[in-house]
Design an enzyme around this catalytic site. Structure first.
Site, PDB file in Angstrom:
ATOM      1  N   ASP A   1      -8.642 -10.871   9.510  1.00 22.81           N
ATOM      2  CA  ASP A   1      -7.208 -10.780   9.224  1.00 22.81           C
ATOM      3  C   ASP A   1      -6.397 -10.498  10.479  1.00 22.81           C
ATOM      4  O   ASP A   1      -6.727  -9.638  11.286  1.00 22.81           O
ATOM      5  CB  ASP A   1      -6.899  -9.720   8.182  1.00 22.81           C
ATOM      6  CG  ASP A   1      -5.453  -9.818   7.744  1.00 22.81           C
ATOM      7  OD1 ASP A   1      -5.119 -10.832   7.109  1.00 22.81           O
ATOM      8  OD2 ASP A   1      -4.659  -8.937   8.079  1.00 22.81           O
TER       9      ASP A   1
ATOM     10  N   ASP B   1      -1.038  -5.283   2.627  1.00 25.48           N
ATOM     11  CA  ASP B   1      -1.100  -5.603   4.059  1.00 25.48           C
ATOM     12  C   ASP B   1      -0.410  -4.498   4.861  1.00 25.48           C
ATOM     13  O   ASP B   1       0.389  -4.756   5.760  1.00 25.48           O
ATOM     14  CB  ASP B   1      -0.467  -6.965   4.352  1.00 25.48           C
ATOM     15  CG  ASP B   1      -0.742  -7.453   5.773  1.00 25.48           C
ATOM     16  OD1 ASP B   1      -1.575  -6.841   6.475  1.00 25.48           O
ATOM     17  OD2 ASP B   1      -0.109  -8.440   6.191  1.00 25.48           O
TER      18      ASP B   1
ATOM     19  N   HIS C   1       2.930   0.486  12.773  1.00 22.00           N
ATOM     20  CA  HIS C   1       3.127   0.407  14.222  1.00 22.00           C
ATOM     21  C   HIS C   1       3.956   1.597  14.677  1.00 22.00           C
ATOM     22  O   HIS C   1       4.683   2.206  13.878  1.00 22.00           O
ATOM     23  CB  HIS C   1       3.851  -0.886  14.610  1.00 22.00           C
ATOM     24  CG  HIS C   1       3.050  -2.123  14.358  1.00 22.00           C
ATOM     25  ND1 HIS C   1       1.963  -2.478  15.122  1.00 22.00           N
ATOM     26  CD2 HIS C   1       3.178  -3.099  13.419  1.00 22.00           C
ATOM     27  CE1 HIS C   1       1.453  -3.613  14.671  1.00 22.00           C
ATOM     28  NE2 HIS C   1       2.176  -4.001  13.631  1.00 22.00           N
TER      29      HIS C   1
ATOM     30  N   GLY D   1       4.312  -6.994  11.421  1.00 19.70           N
ATOM     31  CA  GLY D   1       3.779  -6.161  10.349  1.00 19.70           C
ATOM     32  C   GLY D   1       4.708  -5.071   9.872  1.00 19.70           C
ATOM     33  O   GLY D   1       5.535  -4.562  10.626  1.00 19.70           O
TER      34      GLY D   1
END
Length: 425
Positions: A148, A301, A305, A320
């Site tokens: 992924d 998902d 960060h 993301g």
């Protein structure tokens, strides 16, 4: 000691019932009425659900613990009502040997407060064409395989990987992305990319690889799982494949059904994700796909960060967003309470028993006597505000901060132990 959760609205076997839940020796003993125990929790007006199952999270440990680590990631999962997660292998080093996999599994068990199942990589470092020893990885604890964050770029490599995965009864969970078509894109191809003057991402980057892989899956018979499908064509391809008997499952991420590229307010790094937010036609197709069974489950998902990596414009931002702590409440508020697109039973199924069933997690995602006492209790009657100060994750990179929602987690139990309780540190 006997613990009873009393007077809740309990989700069991696809139905909502008014009941008590008796827990003893880390297991669910009885689901019934007028139950008593040594310790009691009053769940009047609350939803009592199986601990949710998220087969797609990124915990960044080892290698990037400034973004997230196993402890904080699992705490975020617990706060979101998730008691079982699948951790992606894009860490440093990638767990591509039995020794590294054993170390990763041990670390997950020691540091995690929820059940963490560990993916192994499809290829050695997720970008090469070298396939690791799947049998050894499985023996060391890998429950499935994924690259992924990266698509497998050559058909020959994926074909060999599928053959070996099939031989070892392992699921291939793929991030479908042809890099030559993705071409360093940032925003979905269309008006928003033009408006923001940012490199576009064609849907073909996703759909051509799905089409390729479905043919390979048909040939090999492997269980092929597609991560975060995001386009109308992807849904159509999966629908056709299922009709032909191909062994395929797929997931959708909350943000791809909650938001479209029209919702991007400006060049804002918090809206940069991969796959990108798509258009309204894609969003509608994803919702239809969930409702007709083409899409099997919802997975977050969760991709934390550091703040500095998401501040400013999209070009310099990491891909993301987080999802563990916001998934249930945002989905419940929009699609069950307000728009009435789903029933509560459907939403709970896509977040609990369906992912557990797809990945063969036999003890997860259900409330039944004899099963692990993995339980989430949600407040679906009172409104709350999603606030950054409340996040357990190190990552605060989500556009949902500030939203008013219903469905805040009140308590989460793993094996009968309280691992999260609202209002406590």
């Amino acid at each position: 000691m006997k613990t009873v959760i009393k007077n809740g609205t309990v989700y069991q076997n696809g139905r909502l019932i008014h009941a008590d839940v008796l827990i003893e020796d880390q297991k669910i003993k009885v689901i019934g009425t007028n139950l008593t125990g040594d310790k009691e929790f009053d769940a009047t007006g609350k939803l009592v659900a199986p601990g949710l199952v998220d087969v797609h999270v990124h915990y960044r440990e080892p290698g990037q613990t400034y973004k997230e680590d196993i402890r904080t990631g699992s705490e975020a999962a617990a706060r979101g009502g998730f008691t079982t997660v699948g951790a992606m292998p894009n860490v440093t080093p990638v767990p591509n040997t039995p020794e590294l996999m054993e170390k990763m599994v041990k670390k997950n068990q020691e540091k995690g407060i929820v059940h963490i199942f560990q993916y192994g990589p499809i290829t050695n470092d997720e970008t090469t064409d070298i396939i690791p020893d799947y049998a050894a990885l499985k023996k060391a604890g890998a429950f499935a395989l994924s690259n992924d964050g990266h698509g497998v770029q050559t058909a020959q490599t994926m074909y060999l990987a599928m053959q070996k995965a099939k031989a070892n009864n392992l699921i291939i969970a793929t991030h479908a992305q042809d890099d030559s078509l993705f071409n360093h894109g940032i925003v979905n191809e269309g008006k928003k990319a033009e408006e923001l003057n940012l490199p576009p991402v064609t849907e073909l980057a996703e759909t051509t690889q799905i089409a390729r892989d479905l043919l390979l899956a048909q040939k090999t018979g492997v269980h092929y799982h597609i991560c975060h499908v995001s386009t109308k064509t992807s849904v159509e391809l999966v629908r056709m494949a299922k009709a032909r008997g191909i062994n395929v499952t797929c997931e959708v991420a909350p943000h791809h059904i909650l938001l479209t590229d029209d919702d991007i307010p400006k060049d804002n790094g918090y809206y940069k994700m991969n796959p990108p937010l798509r258009n309204k036609e894609d969003q509608a197709a994803l919702l239809v796909g969930l409702l007709d069974g083409t899409i099997d489950l919802i997975a977050t998902d969760h991709a934390p960060h550091a703040k500095k990596e998401k501040q400013g414009g999209m070009k310099g931002a990491a891909f993301g967003i987080t999802g563990s702590e916001t998934a249930f409440s945002t989905l419940y508020t929009k699609f069950v309470k307000k728009d009435k697109v789903f029933t509560l039973e459907q939403l709970l199924s896509w977040l609990s028993d369906k992912p557990a069933e797809a990945f063969g997690l036999k003890d997860a995602g259900v409330l039944e006597p004899g099963k692990n006492a993995d339980i989430a209790i949600f407040d679906i009657e009172h409104e709350a505000t999603i606030e950054e100060k409340d996040y357990k994750s190190k990552g605060v990179n989500t556009p949902f901060t500030g939203q008013k929602v219903y469905g805040e987690t009140v308590m989460t139990m793993v094996n009968g132990k309280v691992v999260y309780q609202r209002g406590t540190k």
